[in-house]
Design a protein around this motif. Sequence first.
Motif, PDB file in Angstrom:
ATOM      1  N   LYS A   1       0.780  -1.063   0.015  1.00 41.73           N
ATOM      2  CA  LYS A   1       0.009   0.072   0.260  1.00 41.73           C
ATOM      3  C   LYS A   1       0.700   1.039  -0.160  1.00 41.73           C
ATOM      4  CE  LYS A   1      -3.475   2.710   2.695  1.00 41.73           C
ATOM      5  NZ  LYS A   1      -2.581   3.925   2.355  1.00 41.73           N
ATOM      6  N   GLY A   2       0.696   2.289  -1.039  1.00 43.93           N
ATOM      7  CA  GLY A   2       1.378   3.411  -1.076  1.00 43.93           C
ATOM      8  C   GLY A   2       0.989   4.613  -0.418  1.00 43.93           C
ATOM      9  N   TRP A   3       1.521   5.646  -0.540  1.00 45.05           N
ATOM     10  CA  TRP A   3       0.949   6.876  -0.116  1.00 45.05           C
ATOM     11  C   TRP A   3      -0.611   7.073  -1.118  1.00 45.05           C
ATOM     12  CZ3 TRP A   3       4.386  10.362   2.969  1.00 45.05           C
ATOM     13  CH2 TRP A   3       5.303   9.688   3.509  1.00 45.05           C
TER      14      TRP A   3
ATOM     15  N   TYR B   1      -1.278   1.958  -5.022  1.00 51.70           N
ATOM     16  CA  TYR B   1       0.047   0.833  -4.623  1.00 51.70           C
ATOM     17  C   TYR B   1       1.235   1.277  -5.011  1.00 51.70           C
ATOM     18  CZ  TYR B   1      -3.291  -2.784  -3.105  1.00 51.70           C
ATOM     19  OH  TYR B   1      -4.185  -3.602  -2.568  1.00 51.70           O
ATOM     20  N   ALA B   2       2.122   1.011  -4.449  1.00 52.54           N
ATOM     21  CA  ALA B   2       3.614   1.089  -4.888  1.00 52.54           C
ATOM     22  C   ALA B   2       4.089  -0.042  -5.178  1.00 52.54           C
ATOM     23  CB  ALA B   2       4.749   1.732  -3.671  1.00 52.54           C
ATOM     24  N   TYR B   3       5.104  -0.173  -6.458  1.00 49.14           N
ATOM     25  CA  TYR B   3       5.760  -1.317  -6.492  1.00 49.14           C
ATOM     26  C   TYR B   3       7.110  -1.251  -6.618  1.00 49.14           C
ATOM     27  CZ  TYR B   3       1.231  -2.372  -8.588  1.00 49.14           C
ATOM     28  OH  TYR B   3      -0.219  -2.436  -8.857  1.00 49.14           O
ATOM     29  N   ASN B   4       8.143  -2.539  -6.174  1.00 49.78           N
ATOM     30  CA  ASN B   4       9.112  -2.525  -6.016  1.00 49.78           C
ATOM     31  C   ASN B   4       9.786  -2.957  -7.147  1.00 49.78           C
ATOM     32  OD1 ASN B   4      11.736  -3.721  -5.127  1.00 49.78           O
ATOM     33  ND2 ASN B   4      11.255  -2.754  -3.191  1.00 49.78           N
ATOM     34  N   TYR B   5      10.338  -2.041  -7.906  1.00 54.37           N
ATOM     35  CA  TYR B   5      11.221  -1.986  -9.174  1.00 54.37           C
ATOM     36  C   TYR B   5      12.664  -1.796  -9.049  1.00 54.37           C
ATOM     37  CZ  TYR B   5      12.500  -1.024 -13.872  1.00 54.37           C
ATOM     38  OH  TYR B   5      13.115  -1.255 -15.377  1.00 54.37           O
ATOM     39  N   GLN B   6      13.367  -3.001  -9.178  1.00 54.44           N
ATOM     40  CA  GLN B   6      14.798  -2.756  -9.109  1.00 54.44           C
ATOM     41  C   GLN B   6      15.468  -2.406  -7.945  1.00 54.44           C
ATOM     42  OE1 GLN B   6      16.217  -0.440 -12.631  1.00 54.44           O
ATOM     43  NE2 GLN B   6      15.993  -1.988 -14.010  1.00 54.44           N
ATOM     44  N   GLY B   7      14.550  -2.742  -6.826  1.00 58.55           N
ATOM     45  CA  GLY B   7      14.954  -2.289  -5.461  1.00 58.55           C
ATOM     46  C   GLY B   7      14.478  -1.197  -4.906  1.00 58.55           C
ATOM     47  N   PHE B   8      13.477  -0.214  -5.814  1.00 57.63           N
ATOM     48  CA  PHE B   8      13.052   0.945  -5.058  1.00 57.63           C
ATOM     49  C   PHE B   8      11.489   0.869  -5.264  1.00 57.63           C
ATOM     50  CE2 PHE B   8      14.384   1.929  -9.190  1.00 57.63           C
ATOM     51  CZ  PHE B   8      13.313   2.706 -10.084  1.00 57.63           C
ATOM     52  N   TRP B   9      11.018   1.627  -4.724  1.00 57.09           N
ATOM     53  CA  TRP B   9       9.519   1.761  -4.768  1.00 57.09           C
ATOM     54  C   TRP B   9       9.096   2.989  -5.624  1.00 57.09           C
ATOM     55  CZ3 TRP B   9       6.891  -1.991  -2.751  1.00 57.09           C
ATOM     56  CH2 TRP B   9       7.548  -2.887  -1.737  1.00 57.09           C
ATOM     57  N   VAL B  10       7.962   2.680  -6.501  1.00 54.32           N
ATOM     58  CA  VAL B  10       7.646   3.539  -7.547  1.00 54.32           C
ATOM     59  C   VAL B  10       6.052   3.315  -7.365  1.00 54.32           C
ATOM     60  CG1 VAL B  10       8.371   2.017  -9.478  1.00 54.32           C
ATOM     61  CG2 VAL B  10       7.946   4.580  -9.771  1.00 54.32           C
ATOM     62  N   PRO B  11       5.351   4.499  -7.769  1.00 53.03           N
ATOM     63  CA  PRO B  11       3.773   4.258  -7.984  1.00 53.03           C
ATOM     64  C   PRO B  11       3.573   3.759  -9.497  1.00 53.03           C
ATOM     65  CG  PRO B  11       4.221   6.862  -7.174  1.00 53.03           C
ATOM     66  CD  PRO B  11       5.494   5.752  -7.536  1.00 53.03           C
ATOM     67  N   GLN B  12       2.464   2.864  -9.500  1.00 52.84           N
ATOM     68  CA  GLN B  12       2.288   2.369 -10.809  1.00 52.84           C
ATOM     69  C   GLN B  12       2.238   3.273 -11.969  1.00 52.84           C
ATOM     70  OE1 GLN B  12      -1.456   0.863  -9.259  1.00 52.84           O
ATOM     71  NE2 GLN B  12      -2.710   2.634  -9.605  1.00 52.84           N
ATOM     72  N   LYS B  13       1.735   4.582 -11.947  1.00 54.21           N
ATOM     73  CA  LYS B  13       1.656   5.513 -12.874  1.00 54.21           C
ATOM     74  C   LYS B  13       2.972   5.825 -13.469  1.00 54.21           C
ATOM     75  CE  LYS B  13      -0.318   8.175 -15.747  1.00 54.21           C
ATOM     76  NZ  LYS B  13      -1.016   7.637 -16.965  1.00 54.21           N
TER      77      LYS B  13
END
Length: 329
Positions: A29-31, A35-47
Amino acid sequence: MTTSPPEYLEKNNLSEDGMKLLSILPKEKGWLGSYAYNYQGFWVPQKFLQAVIAFQQQFQAQDSDIILVTTPKSGTTWLKSLLFALVNRVKHPILEPNHPLLIENPHVLVPFLEHTLYFDGRTDDISTFTSPRLLATHVPFASLPKSVQVSKSKLVYLCRNPRDTFISMWHFTNSLLPDHKEADSIEEMFNLFCKGVSLYGPFWNHVLDYWKKSIEKPNKILFLMYEEIKKKPKIQLKRLADFLECPFSIEEENSGVVDDILNMCSFENLSNLEVNRNGKFSTGEAYKVFFRRGEIGDWKNYFTIEMCNKLNHIVEEKFQGSGLKFSYV
């Protein structure tokens, strides 16, 4: 608590490959309820995920590029204005009545790669930008395009103490909520931050990687701290000018150019400009949300003793032996 994210953070216009990737990435669950996704070790919103990938795949750095890298909510707007004024001070004399910074927002003059130039499927042709190209990103060093890492392009990195970074991020995300939505609780968001779930976080990984790289490659990466710029702005601005190989001349210093840049780019001046009080991005965000207080120590108005202790423990553990220290006052 469930809230609806702003429209520009909704999952739309994703490619088929992007949808497949989302289905396999770890998520939290993101801000803002997204949702926030862990991509290459960092968290980024789907958009932003597809824009980050497009940036990685399509961007070709030029040796003359100057790229500002920041942890989100660490003084990016301020440093963008300083960077633009500094590099363009011959083309745009600071005291000219129609200086670009007086009529346009710093985020337009120094655009984000993943949030603007590659956002929402756009493929803006930035090869036509005037050299040196002034660009910005939040992407961690290890995930930057290879051309950025190996070219002679300059990276200017800015971070801020984690307490004020968190508070600024919390206020900023809540400012994006529709008027009828309840603000995200500070406790819930703080726990996410401590877990490392924040925009392009974990915060400590982002900062440490650039800190170490700046030591390894001092001609490639300049590491700046928000608090040091606030306390000794002239020294830090001259340091930036030297790093970018456009140092101030004796004549410029004697004629007050350094002071003129700092005055024009001050929080008080920028936040009161018509464009920043009433202007908006194409996504609908108001420019004014990027100007809140710009102070050191605002965390004192929100942090409990328990919050301080918890974050102190994490920071001490993560930064132990690095030589990097934060100022909180």
